[in-house]
Write an enzyme that holds these catalytic residues in place. Sequence first.
Site, PDB file in Angstrom:
ATOM      1  CB  CYS A   1      -0.940   0.004   1.200  1.00 56.84           C
ATOM      2  SG  CYS A   1      -2.220  -1.276   1.124  1.00 56.84           S
TER       3      CYS A   1
ATOM      4  CG  HIS B   1      -3.016   3.845   2.004  1.00 62.91           C
ATOM      5  ND1 HIS B   1      -3.522   3.422   0.801  1.00 62.91           N
ATOM      6  CD2 HIS B   1      -3.064   2.766   2.839  1.00 62.91           C
ATOM      7  CE1 HIS B   1      -3.854   2.151   0.889  1.00 62.91           C
ATOM      8  NE2 HIS B   1      -3.583   1.731   2.116  1.00 62.91           N
TER       9      HIS B   1
ATOM     10  CG  ASN C   1      -6.551  -0.308   1.051  1.00 66.46           C
ATOM     11  OD1 ASN C   1      -5.820   0.106   0.155  1.00 66.46           O
ATOM     12  ND2 ASN C   1      -6.075  -0.851   2.161  1.00 66.46           N
TER      13      ASN C   1
END
Length: 319
Positions: free
Chosen positions: A115, A246, A276
């Site tokens: 990520c 993020h 996500n």
Amino acid sequence: MTYARIQGVGSYIPQQILSNADLEKMVNTTDEWIMQRVGVRERHVIANSPDNTTTMAVDAAKRAIEMAGIDPAVIDMIIVGTATAEYYFPSTACLVQKHLNLREDIPAFDINGACAGFVYALSIADQYIRNGGAKHILVIGVDSLTKVVDWKDRSTCILFGDGAGAVILQAHKEPGILNTILHANGDYSDLITAKSGVWERESVPHLHMYGKEVFKLAVTKLGEIVDEIIEKSGLKQSDIDWLIPHQANLRIIEATAKRLGLPRERVILTIEQHGNTSAASIPLALDAAVRAGKIKRGDTLLLEAFGAGLAWGAALLKL
């Protein structure tokens, strides 16, 4: 002094939407529970479409190149942040090079920061431009995590979507990227895994995550790194115009914003619509905000991300 400045942004998300109402039919969950716990209402998924990691990266890159207004022939490096490449090899970056018909006298490579992959790729590109190694770099964050999600695990299948985001970084005399900081701690490597490598392989590779532990570490480490990068850059919290985090969990994002003293309206949020999207989440959010007219040239942006590894990073820049 030479800076790496963002000249264009682009993104791509698959057409198919998987809503919380859809997930209610698949696992024991509710829209209310998902919204309260993570802040996701829907996510775009590849499912059975012809999209894959490479095609999404190419589409995002085309849009970034178009916004930058450059001839693709001037691109002299490609860096792709992804944890879900189409193949072990060749790299996604080389496949992007092929599909965009870019010249061959340039490096093209992938990095896997999960990520945090886009922030890692952005930091590497920044150093190349600062040191004169490149003048126009295509940086992409792309992931297809729904392909490794266990759709029977309600703690993880609710989180993820697919997508890609890209930027064109150009050498410039005007300030662009001011600083980047990258950290990692492999002692926590078992907290987020998808074991589908050559030496350790699951019959069907699935993402596994210890959510509570990851949440606590993310809040702590992201809080520390945003303080660190602001101090390193000689700025104050009040100098930050926008936080582009993020998009992993709304509560983690809110904790970082509170640490920075930023109201919610100064935080770019796409988690409700995208979920996500791993390495794609920051450039996706950046592209959405730029095209909506929220973020303008000259604004000071703070980017931060945290992912498997554990790996985390931050970037401070002038758009």
